[in-house]
Design an enzyme around this catalytic site. Structure first.
Site, PDB file in Angstrom:
ATOM      1  N   HIS A 203      -7.031   7.742 -15.080  1.00 14.65           N
ATOM      2  CA  HIS A 203      -5.887   7.221 -15.815  1.00 14.65           C
ATOM      3  C   HIS A 203      -6.338   6.643 -17.152  1.00 14.65           C
ATOM      4  CE1 HIS A 203      -2.368   4.195 -16.112  1.00 14.65           C
ATOM      5  NE2 HIS A 203      -2.082   5.314 -16.740  1.00 14.65           N
TER       6      HIS A 203
ATOM      7  N   SER B 154       0.088   7.786 -13.881  1.00 13.04           N
ATOM      8  CA  SER B 154       0.009   6.328 -13.959  1.00 13.04           C
ATOM      9  C   SER B 154       0.548   5.677 -12.691  1.00 13.04           C
ATOM     10  CB  SER B 154       0.801   5.827 -15.166  1.00 13.04           C
ATOM     11  OG  SER B 154       2.098   6.352 -15.124  1.00 13.04           O
TER      12      SER B 154
ATOM     13  N   ASN C 264      -1.321  -0.944 -13.961  1.00 13.01           N
ATOM     14  CA  ASN C 264       0.137  -0.947 -13.843  1.00 13.01           C
ATOM     15  C   ASN C 264       0.640  -1.842 -12.716  1.00 13.01           C
ATOM     16  OD1 ASN C 264       0.817   0.526 -16.073  1.00 13.01           O
ATOM     17  ND2 ASN C 264       0.689   2.498 -15.022  1.00 13.01           N
TER      18      ASN C 264
ATOM     19  N   GLU D 265      -9.098   4.177 -15.740  1.00 11.22           N
ATOM     20  CA  GLU D 265      -9.138   3.840 -14.320  1.00 11.22           C
ATOM     21  C   GLU D 265      -9.553   5.105 -13.568  1.00 11.22           C
ATOM     22  OE1 GLU D 265      -5.855   0.608 -13.259  1.00 11.22           O
ATOM     23  OE2 GLU D 265      -4.961   2.361 -14.195  1.00 11.22           O
TER      24      GLU D 265
HETATM   25  N1  CAA Z   1      -3.393   7.289 -31.943  1.00 10.79           N
HETATM   26  C1  CAA Z   1      -4.659   7.095 -32.337  1.00 10.79           C
HETATM   27  N2  CAA Z   1      -5.055   5.997 -33.015  1.00 10.79           N
HETATM   28  C2  CAA Z   1      -4.117   5.079 -33.300  1.00 10.79           C
HETATM   29  C3  CAA Z   1      -2.785   5.208 -32.905  1.00 10.79           C
HETATM   30  C4  CAA Z   1      -2.433   6.380 -32.194  1.00 10.79           C
HETATM   31  N3  CAA Z   1      -1.193   6.598 -31.758  1.00 10.79           N
HETATM   32  N4  CAA Z   1      -2.092   4.127 -33.311  1.00 10.79           N
HETATM   33  C5  CAA Z   1      -2.971   3.325 -33.945  1.00 10.79           C
HETATM   34  N5  CAA Z   1      -4.189   3.897 -33.930  1.00 10.79           N
HETATM   35  C6  CAA Z   1      -5.427   3.359 -34.482  1.00 10.79           C
HETATM   36  C7  CAA Z   1      -5.330   3.210 -35.992  1.00 10.79           C
HETATM   37  O1  CAA Z   1      -5.707   4.407 -36.651  1.00 10.79           O
HETATM   38  C8  CAA Z   1      -6.320   2.080 -36.233  1.00 10.79           C
HETATM   39  O2  CAA Z   1      -7.642   2.627 -36.195  1.00 10.79           O
HETATM   40  P1  CAA Z   1      -8.838   1.920 -37.031  1.00 10.79           P
HETATM   41  O3  CAA Z   1      -9.016   0.531 -36.469  1.00 10.79           O
HETATM   42  O4  CAA Z   1     -10.009   2.815 -36.742  1.00 10.79           O
HETATM   43  O5  CAA Z   1      -8.420   1.925 -38.450  1.00 10.79           O
HETATM   44  C9  CAA Z   1      -6.161   1.189 -35.000  1.00 10.79           C
HETATM   45  O6  CAA Z   1      -5.592   2.032 -33.982  1.00 10.79           O
HETATM   46  C10 CAA Z   1      -5.242   0.017 -35.261  1.00 10.79           C
HETATM   47  O7  CAA Z   1      -4.006   0.560 -35.690  1.00 10.79           O
HETATM   48  P2  CAA Z   1      -3.023  -0.131 -36.743  1.00 10.79           P
HETATM   49  O8  CAA Z   1      -3.830  -0.997 -37.666  1.00 10.79           O
HETATM   50  O9  CAA Z   1      -2.162   0.927 -37.334  1.00 10.79           O
HETATM   51  O10 CAA Z   1      -2.031  -0.983 -35.862  1.00 10.79           O
HETATM   52  P3  CAA Z   1      -2.296  -2.141 -34.849  1.00 10.79           P
HETATM   53  O11 CAA Z   1      -3.461  -2.983 -35.225  1.00 10.79           O
HETATM   54  O12 CAA Z   1      -0.977  -2.759 -34.688  1.00 10.79           O
HETATM   55  O13 CAA Z   1      -2.707  -1.397 -33.489  1.00 10.79           O
HETATM   56  C11 CAA Z   1      -2.208  -0.465 -31.402  1.00 10.79           C
HETATM   57  C12 CAA Z   1      -1.887  -0.452 -32.884  1.00 10.79           C
HETATM   58  C13 CAA Z   1      -3.645   0.041 -31.191  1.00 10.79           C
HETATM   59  C14 CAA Z   1      -1.243   0.518 -30.747  1.00 10.79           C
HETATM   60  C15 CAA Z   1      -2.072  -1.937 -30.857  1.00 10.79           C
HETATM   61  O14 CAA Z   1      -0.827  -2.449 -31.187  1.00 10.79           O
HETATM   62  C16 CAA Z   1      -2.259  -2.031 -29.361  1.00 10.79           C
HETATM   63  O15 CAA Z   1      -3.368  -2.058 -28.868  1.00 10.79           O
HETATM   64  N6  CAA Z   1      -1.116  -2.111 -28.621  1.00 10.79           N
HETATM   65  C17 CAA Z   1      -1.132  -2.172 -27.165  1.00 10.79           C
HETATM   66  C18 CAA Z   1      -1.321  -0.777 -26.625  1.00 10.79           C
HETATM   67  C19 CAA Z   1      -1.347  -0.761 -25.149  1.00 10.79           C
HETATM   68  O16 CAA Z   1      -1.236  -1.762 -24.457  1.00 10.79           O
HETATM   69  N7  CAA Z   1      -1.499   0.454 -24.612  1.00 10.79           N
HETATM   70  C20 CAA Z   1      -1.471   0.664 -23.184  1.00 10.79           C
HETATM   71  C21 CAA Z   1      -0.087   0.975 -22.780  1.00 10.79           C
HETATM   72  S1  CAA Z   1       0.032   1.113 -21.048  1.00 10.79           S
HETATM   73  C22 CAA Z   1      -0.442   2.691 -20.728  1.00 10.79           C
HETATM   74  O17 CAA Z   1      -0.756   3.501 -21.574  1.00 10.79           O
HETATM   75  C23 CAA Z   1      -0.525   3.062 -19.320  1.00 10.79           C
HETATM   76  C24 CAA Z   1       0.665   3.353 -18.565  1.00 10.79           C
HETATM   77  O18 CAA Z   1       0.494   3.975 -17.541  1.00 10.79           O
HETATM   78  C25 CAA Z   1       2.005   2.897 -18.888  1.00 10.79           C
END
Ligand code: CAA
Length: 284
Positions: free
Chosen positions: A140, A119, A190, A152
């Site tokens: 990424h 990342s 990022n 990415e």
């Molecule tokens: N793995 C796989 N699927 C997952 C999961 C996981 N860890 N967590 C949640 N899900 C799925 C659920 O099964 C659900 O699927 P369906 O729609 O098919 O039923 C869906 O995601 C929604 O989950 P929930 O209803 O349980 O919960 P939510 O609506 O609160 O969503 C979330 C959870 C998807 C994590 C949401 O909160 C979100 O999008 N958060 C932001 C995540 C984000 O920004 N990620 C990027 C981080 S930065 C990065 O990764 C890069 C870096 O370099 C730092």
């Protein structure tokens, strides 16, 4: 060249997520990690997610069988010999990544493309230790990989068009949307996200508002799925600190400098969701 077989180094949260989406899209995937127990954990993580999808009626037993059937796990890096693309998704440690790429460079066929899921580390620093500098890209993915739509794809000044286009085509074929980026610290996401998270922590530290109000401000005011402090807990405070430090080192601008509170929390072991406590308490 079309990518037909995928290799994954590191079968943790990111590696197993990438393996899952590729296997679901029909690719044979070979995944490696240091220990059998890590491979077992990765496979059961994938199985658990597939079971949940079946319960929700979003997948069938047949889908699960197909996805799991496409994944082979081994601790032997020699298994990558005939892979067309190998994606590295191990810990964010440049020396460890370099060691992996030096090893698989000796093992893989000359046409294999290498990618790192880093990342924040330099793709160029990894490419130069291999004999295939022009066949080296960044790929990424975002956490959770099965849910997040973006990849990415990153090119260095040495990457050739063919390898870059093959990596883009592969990412699209597993259902992701691609953002093309140059090998700049933080790439696109990022570079914008980390200063935003750091700023939120700094303002929280300065007493601007409660953590709930800062998070609700961005969730309800800007339709972010998570507020910045919640998202920092989700990513891991140690990861945000680590990326911030690399970015500050690269650009020497205050906006990338991790605030004292972040450093203290990491020191105290408040790493976010994974440790049970970050800005919020997850032990309950
Ligand atoms: N793995 C796989 N699927 C997952 C999961 C996981 N860890 N967590 C949640 N899900 C799925 C659920 O099964 C659900 O699927 P369906 O729609 O098919 O039923 C869906 O995601 C929604 O989950 P929930 O209803 O349980 O919960 P939510 O609506 O609160 O969503 C979330 C959870 C998807 C994590 C949401 O909160 C979100 O999008 N958060 C932001 C995540 C984000 O920004 N990620 C990027 C981080 S930065 C990065 O990764 C890069 C870096 O370099 C730092």
């Amino acid at each position: 060249m079309t990518i037909k077989k995928l290799g994954i180094v590191g079968f943790g949260q990111m590696g197993s997520g990438i393996a899952q989406v590729a296997a679901a899209a029909g690719y044979p995937v070979v995944a490696t990690d240091e220990k059998d127990e890590f491979l077992k954990k990765g496979l059961s993580r994938i199985e658990g997610l597939l079971n949940k999808a079946i319960e929700k009626g979003k997948a069938t037993e047949e889908d699960k069988k197909k996805t799991l059937g496409n994944i082979t796990t081994t601790t032997d890096l020699g298994a990558f010999a005939d892979c067309d693309l190998v994606i590295e998704a191990i810990v964010e440690n440049l020396d460890a990544k370099i060691k992996i790429f030096e090893t698989i460079d000796r093992v893989c066929k000359p046409t294999t493309i290498f990618a790192s899921n880093t990342s924040s580390l330099s793709i160029t620093d990894m490419a130069v230790v291999t004999s295939r500098r022009s066949q080296f890209v960044g790929m990424h993915f975002f956490n959770p990989v099965p849910v997040m739509k973006l990849v990415e794809v990153v090119r260095t000044i040495m990457t050739d068009d063919q390898s870059f286009n093959d990596a883009v085509a592969f990412a699209e074929s597993v259902g992701k949307t691609v953002v093309r980026a140059k090998d700049t610290c933080g790439f696109v996401v990022n570079l914008l996200l980390i200063p935003f998270l750091i700023d939120a922590i700094r303002w929280y530290e300065n007493g601007l508002a409660t953590k709930e109000d800062i998070d609700n401000g961005m969730k309800l005011g800007c339709a972010h799925p998570m507020g910045p402090l919640e998202l920092t807990d989700f990513i891991g405070l140690d990861t945000v600190l680590y990326i911030g430090e690399i970015m500050f080192e690269e650009f020497r601008e205050p906006r990338y400098a991790p605030p004292p509170l972040l450093k203290r929390m990491v020191k105290a072991g408040y790493l976010g969701r994974k440790s049970g406590r970050g800005f919020y308490d997850y032990k309950k």
